[in-house]
Design a protein around this motif. Structure first.
Motif, PDB file in Angstrom:
ATOM      1  N   PRO A   1      19.990 -39.105 -32.721  1.00 44.15           N
ATOM      2  CA  PRO A   1      19.017 -39.327 -33.791  1.00 44.15           C
ATOM      3  C   PRO A   1      18.817 -38.111 -34.689  1.00 44.15           C
ATOM      4  O   PRO A   1      18.474 -38.255 -35.859  1.00 44.15           O
ATOM      5  CB  PRO A   1      17.728 -39.664 -33.015  1.00 44.15           C
ATOM      6  N   LEU A   2      19.046 -36.917 -34.139  1.00 41.55           N
ATOM      7  CA  LEU A   2      18.937 -35.696 -34.927  1.00 41.55           C
ATOM      8  C   LEU A   2      19.808 -35.762 -36.177  1.00 41.55           C
ATOM      9  O   LEU A   2      19.451 -35.214 -37.227  1.00 41.55           O
ATOM     10  CB  LEU A   2      19.339 -34.488 -34.066  1.00 41.55           C
ATOM     11  N   PHE A   3      20.945 -36.448 -36.056  1.00 36.72           N
ATOM     12  CA  PHE A   3      21.867 -36.557 -37.187  1.00 36.72           C
ATOM     13  C   PHE A   3      21.793 -37.912 -37.890  1.00 36.72           C
ATOM     14  O   PHE A   3      22.005 -38.001 -39.100  1.00 36.72           O
ATOM     15  CB  PHE A   3      23.299 -36.308 -36.714  1.00 36.72           C
ATOM     16  N   THR A   4      21.476 -38.966 -37.150  1.00 38.22           N
ATOM     17  CA  THR A   4      21.529 -40.310 -37.724  1.00 38.22           C
ATOM     18  C   THR A   4      20.228 -40.768 -38.374  1.00 38.22           C
ATOM     19  O   THR A   4      20.260 -41.623 -39.258  1.00 38.22           O
ATOM     20  CB  THR A   4      21.930 -41.340 -36.653  1.00 38.22           C
ATOM     21  N   SER A   5      19.077 -40.195 -37.947  1.00 40.03           N
ATOM     22  CA  SER A   5      17.813 -40.717 -38.484  1.00 40.03           C
ATOM     23  C   SER A   5      16.748 -39.652 -38.732  1.00 40.03           C
ATOM     24  O   SER A   5      15.578 -39.850 -38.385  1.00 40.03           O
ATOM     25  CB  SER A   5      17.252 -41.785 -37.531  1.00 40.03           C
TER      26      SER A   5
END
Length: 258
Positions: free
Chosen positions: A120-124
């Motif tokens: 999630p750090l990168f995707t959202s």
């Protein structure tokens, strides 16, 4: 000493945003935030969770809410399963007035870029995550980071030049920099001469063993002098704000008890 009070007495609680305010007029200010046991252990079973406490987490949130960007090493991202910084509604007016994004961006320092791009750090994230790497980083990983939505910033060749990376962030208007470690990253940052401030939470416990300290890596010849700016306490924890000796800038006086 300034006393942090429990949530039931919030009307008398110090204003943490004022206590930890960044210096006025500073184009760039690099602070680190770490937690350690009374005997210096920075982790318990490889994570900081076992050492942290409620008040420490509260200060952690405030420091993030004040920052433009959070600097963190790839190893810490993996060990702690880092997530994006939350948008905290109570700080939106102040952040907008200061020309800041709704929340701090996370900037991951990684030469090899061996990261899980599905996190999630990168995707959202509310604000795109940044990856600070070297000019000769693996191209397939650079492409994967870009595909995931991350911004890749190169600083140094062969390894990440932290001093240059800090300058690169400041050039993008991300001058309020909060380093959350881990110990190796903080050690490199201190050795680079770019560290302005250390916020250290000391937990009322002993850990023993061979846990890493808050600082790891190169020996700081002669030591890095610190000047105590403020000291708070709650539930046996001590919360120290130190300025690196010789640091320039006007730092706000801490708020007193109401």
């Amino acid at each position: 000493m300034y006393q942090l009070l429990p949530p039931s007495n919030r009307s008398r609680q110090v204003d943490l945003a004022e206590v930890y305010a960044y210096p006025t007029g500073a184009r760039r200010w690099v602070r680190a935030n770490m937690v350690a046991s009374a005997d210096g252990a920075a982790t318990a079973s490889g994570k900081s969770e076992g050492i942290s406490g409620e008040a420490d987490k509260r200060i952690f949130g405030v420091l993030r809410a004040l920052a433009d960007v959070v600097l963190v090493g790839a190893g810490t991202v993996r060990a702690e399963q880092y997530r994006p910084a939350r948008v905290r509604q109570q700080y939106q007016e102040a952040r907008a007035a200061a020309g800041q994004a709704p929340t701090a961006a996370i900037a991951v320092v990684s030469r090899a870029m061996d990261l899980d791009w599905t996190m999630p750090l990168f995707t959202s994230p509310a604000v795109p995550t940044i990856v600070l790497t070297a000019t000769d980083a693996p191209q397939d990983q650079v492409d994967a980071a870009a595909t995931a939505g991350a911004e890749v910033i190169a600083a140094g060749t062969g390894e990440v030049d932290l001093a240059l990376a800090v300058d690169r962030l400041a050039e993008r208007g991300l001058g309020r920099i909060l380093c959350e470690g881990g110990p190796h990253l903080l050690g490199q940052l201190a050795a680079s001469g770019k560290l302005d401030e250390l916020c250290l939470s000391t937990a009322p416990q002993l850990r023993g063993g061979d846990s890493m300290r808050v600082l790891a890596g190169p020996d700081l010849t002669g030591g890095l002098p610190l000047i105590l700016h403020s000291l708070l306490t709650e539930d046996g924890f001590l919360f120290s704000r130190y300025l690196v000796g010789g640091t320039q800038g006007s730092v706000s006086e801490p708020a007193k008890e109401g």
